[in-house]
Design a protein around this motif. Structure first.
Motif, PDB file in Angstrom:
ATOM      1  N   GLY A  52       8.950   3.121 -21.031  1.00 47.65           N
ATOM      2  CA  GLY A  52       8.064   2.056 -20.607  1.00 47.65           C
ATOM      3  C   GLY A  52       7.511   2.277 -19.220  1.00 47.65           C
ATOM      4  N   LEU A  53       6.683   1.364 -18.787  1.00 45.12           N
ATOM      5  CA  LEU A  53       5.995   1.466 -17.500  1.00 45.12           C
ATOM      6  C   LEU A  53       6.442   0.339 -16.579  1.00 45.12           C
ATOM      7  N   THR A  54       6.838   0.698 -15.354  1.00 49.70           N
ATOM      8  CA  THR A  54       7.184  -0.282 -14.330  1.00 49.70           C
ATOM      9  C   THR A  54       5.965  -0.521 -13.452  1.00 49.70           C
ATOM     10  N   VAL A  55       5.522  -1.772 -13.378  1.00 52.15           N
ATOM     11  CA  VAL A  55       4.283  -2.111 -12.688  1.00 52.15           C
ATOM     12  C   VAL A  55       4.578  -3.038 -11.514  1.00 52.15           C
ATOM     13  N   THR A  56       4.083  -2.666 -10.331  1.00 47.73           N
ATOM     14  CA  THR A  56       4.245  -3.485  -9.139  1.00 47.73           C
ATOM     15  C   THR A  56       2.883  -3.682  -8.487  1.00 47.73           C
ATOM     16  N   LEU A  57       2.453  -4.938  -8.424  1.00 50.25           N
ATOM     17  CA  LEU A  57       1.151  -5.288  -7.844  1.00 50.25           C
ATOM     18  C   LEU A  57       1.368  -6.382  -6.799  1.00 50.25           C
ATOM     19  N   PRO A  58       1.867  -6.030  -5.632  1.00 51.35           N
ATOM     20  CA  PRO A  58       2.283  -7.045  -4.653  1.00 51.35           C
ATOM     21  C   PRO A  58       1.148  -7.867  -4.071  1.00 51.35           C
ATOM     22  N   ASN A  59      -0.098  -7.326  -4.085  1.00 55.57           N
ATOM     23  CA  ASN A  59      -1.214  -8.012  -3.439  1.00 55.57           C
ATOM     24  C   ASN A  59      -2.152  -8.723  -4.409  1.00 55.57           C
ATOM     25  N   LEU A  60      -1.925  -8.588  -5.693  1.00 57.47           N
ATOM     26  CA  LEU A  60      -2.851  -9.144  -6.670  1.00 57.47           C
ATOM     27  C   LEU A  60      -2.819 -10.674  -6.625  1.00 57.47           C
ATOM     28  N   GLU A  61      -3.988 -11.272  -6.295  1.00 56.61           N
ATOM     29  CA  GLU A  61      -4.096 -12.724  -6.207  1.00 56.61           C
ATOM     30  C   GLU A  61      -5.012 -13.316  -7.275  1.00 56.61           C
ATOM     31  N   TRP A  62      -6.005 -12.541  -7.714  1.00 60.52           N
ATOM     32  CA  TRP A  62      -7.008 -13.082  -8.641  1.00 60.52           C
ATOM     33  C   TRP A  62      -7.365 -12.006  -9.647  1.00 60.52           C
ATOM     34  N   ILE A  63      -7.388 -12.399 -10.914  1.00 60.82           N
ATOM     35  CA  ILE A  63      -7.733 -11.446 -11.959  1.00 60.82           C
ATOM     36  C   ILE A  63      -8.506 -12.182 -13.046  1.00 60.82           C
ATOM     37  N   THR A  70       5.433   6.474 -15.867  1.00 63.42           N
ATOM     38  CA  THR A  70       6.503   5.481 -15.913  1.00 63.42           C
ATOM     39  C   THR A  70       6.440   4.474 -14.770  1.00 63.42           C
ATOM     40  N   THR A  71       5.643   4.736 -13.737  1.00 61.75           N
ATOM     41  CA  THR A  71       5.508   3.786 -12.630  1.00 61.75           C
ATOM     42  C   THR A  71       4.041   3.638 -12.251  1.00 61.75           C
ATOM     43  N   PHE A  72       3.663   2.421 -11.907  1.00 60.75           N
ATOM     44  CA  PHE A  72       2.319   2.153 -11.423  1.00 60.75           C
ATOM     45  C   PHE A  72       2.411   1.092 -10.332  1.00 60.75           C
ATOM     46  N   THR A  73       2.092   1.500  -9.111  1.00 58.60           N
ATOM     47  CA  THR A  73       2.094   0.602  -7.960  1.00 58.60           C
ATOM     48  C   THR A  73       0.722   0.642  -7.322  1.00 58.60           C
ATOM     49  N   SER A  74       0.169  -0.535  -7.027  1.00 59.71           N
ATOM     50  CA  SER A  74      -1.183  -0.579  -6.489  1.00 59.71           C
ATOM     51  C   SER A  74      -1.313  -1.730  -5.501  1.00 59.71           C
ATOM     52  N   LYS A  75      -2.178  -1.546  -4.498  1.00 56.73           N
ATOM     53  CA  LYS A  75      -2.470  -2.620  -3.546  1.00 56.73           C
ATOM     54  C   LYS A  75      -3.617  -3.502  -4.050  1.00 56.73           C
ATOM     55  N   LEU A  76      -3.996  -3.359  -5.290  1.00 61.45           N
ATOM     56  CA  LEU A  76      -5.083  -4.115  -5.888  1.00 61.45           C
ATOM     57  C   LEU A  76      -4.911  -5.605  -5.621  1.00 61.45           C
ATOM     58  N   GLY A  77      -5.984  -6.219  -5.063  1.00 66.30           N
ATOM     59  CA  GLY A  77      -5.933  -7.634  -4.735  1.00 66.30           C
ATOM     60  C   GLY A  77      -6.708  -8.508  -5.692  1.00 66.30           C
ATOM     61  N   SER A  78      -7.773  -7.962  -6.313  1.00 67.38           N
ATOM     62  CA  SER A  78      -8.566  -8.734  -7.263  1.00 67.38           C
ATOM     63  C   SER A  78      -9.199  -7.797  -8.273  1.00 67.38           C
ATOM     64  N   LEU A  79      -9.443  -8.325  -9.462  1.00 69.67           N
ATOM     65  CA  LEU A  79     -10.039  -7.554 -10.543  1.00 69.67           C
ATOM     66  C   LEU A  79     -10.956  -8.491 -11.325  1.00 69.67           C
TER      67      LEU A  79
END
Length: 402
Positions: A191-202, A168-177
């Motif tokens: 449902g799933l709560t998604v927090t990606l605070p560092n994602l800049e480029w995907i 139900t939760t997904f938090t990641s420091k992922l910055g690029s993919l």
């Protein structure tokens, strides 16, 4: 048989095995815990390790710090727990596929793998890693995991997390993919709560069945971004400036009432907004200037703002259940038929269409393909989602073939 491969190697390296590693001429197959203990003195296993389909109970491969090849458990319905306290690196793939009763995977020192793939591990509830900080690919599908917080990547190529009913939760420091990001059918019911605070480029992403998707730092989508059948009431991309080559798509998000793209100026492909029945005002794109594909809008909105739009290489096709007569007149001024020609393709606008929300197809009322813009044959008349985006829709099927 394990002994046939193991004893010659041990005879050569002797007591130095822990220092120099153990080299095997082919994959080492472990059938039970007794065989697992025979590689305990190997600091490095130079080769791959396969856990046999008949291995049962608890399998612990503590001892080695590195496996240069793969570590795999395939089609096993007997292993209950799988662990290692020492293993830090797997040079190849770490794969558990169709391991139906395993409930716990504990590799507390594991930090690096080529890929991590956990598929059809239906009873898997515990995943403990080093945390894992280096991997090119992550696939987690059909498990009972409630969290995946021991995956702590700053960058990766591909991530596919789907059909994990308890997640139900997904938090990641992922910055690029750099390849694709797929989230689909997780947290069934809530449902799933998604927090990606560092994602800049995907590169590309397909997001479905998500309650919240927070990407406050996202600046660039290199390919396409697709949001289908989500549960969030609002979506914000406050720093997204452009997509390089792909589309932006929101389809069938039944609770979506607000979209915000305050600095988005260019979409490299097309824009599709369809069947988001709570979305009454479509003013998220008031600073959008260039769409290199086509625009298709279907919904129940009564207000549409594209006041900065300067170039649409493809068609512009809009229809609403509400009265959008004034909207139709305003956008008509941008068309090639009586307007200033900023819309290169066919312009179609339909007001008070009670069936507007039934149309979620990616083609406009025009003809031809427009994805990519003017360089396509008949590029001014139709709409087709970027092929990279369509490839993401089939990602779960692709993952099952690993």
């Amino acid at each position: 048989m394990l002994v046939n491969y193991l004893l010659p190697a041990l005879a050569v390296v002797g007591s130095a095995a822990a220092q120099n590693g153990c080299t095997f001429s082919s994959t080492v197959t472990i059938s039970n815990q007794a065989e697992a203990t025979k590689i305990a003195s190997c600091k490095t296993v130079k080769g791959s390790v396969l856990i046999d389909t008949g291995a049962a109970g608890a399998i612990d491969i503590s001892g080695p710090k590195e496996i240069t090849g793969d570590l795999k458990v395939l089609n096993n319905g007997l292993i209950e727990t799988f662990s290692s306290t020492s293993l830090t690196t797997i040079g190849g793939d770490f794969t558990l596929r169709n391991v139906t009763v395993v409930s716990s995977i504990q590799f507390a020192s594991l930090k690096s793998v080529q890929s991590l793939s956990l598929q059809t591990c239906l009873r898997l509830k515990t995943l403990e890693l080093g945390p894992l900080t280096q991997a090119d690919e992550i696939i987690i599908s059909d498990t009972s995991l409630e969290k995946v917080d021991s995956i702590d990547l700053a960058t990766t190529k591909r991530m596919d997390i789907n059909n994990n009913r308890q997640l139900t939760t997904f938090t990641s420091k992922l910055g690029s993919l750099s390849d694709s990001f797929n989230l689909n059918s997780n947290g069934i019911g809530s449902g799933l709560t998604v927090t990606l605070p560092n994602l800049e480029w995907i590169a590309n992403m397909t997001i479905a069945n998500v309650t919240k998707f927070d990407v406050p730092s996202l600046k660039v989508v290199n390919g396409s971004a697709r949001f289908d059948s989500n549960f969030f009431e609002s979506f914000r991309a406050p720093n997204l400036t452009h997509t390089e080559s792909g589309d932006i798509s929101f389809v069938g998000n039944s609770k979506l009432a607000n979209l915000t793209f305050p600095v988005l100026k260019t979409i490299g492909g097309g824009l599709l907004i369809a069947n988001n029945t709570k979305l009454e005002e479509l003013n998220a794109f008031k600073n959008l200037r260039t769409v290199r594909g086509a625009i298709k809008l279907r919904g129940s909105f009564d207000d549409v703002d594209f006041s900065s739009l300067n170039e649409v290489n493809g068609a512009f096709d809009i229809s609403s259940t509400a009265d959008i007569t004034k909207v139709c007149d305003n956008i008509q001024e941008l068309s090639s038929d009586g307007g200033n020609g900023k819309i290169a393709g066919t312009y179609t606008c339909t007001s008070e269409n009670e069936k507007a929300n039934d149309d979620t197809d990616s083609t406009t009322s025009g003809s031809g393909s427009v994805d990519g813009g003017k360089d396509k044959p008949n590029g001014a008349a139709g709409f087709a989602l970027n092929s990279a985006l369509l490839g993401l829709v089939a990602i779960a099927a692709f993952a099952s073939a690993f």
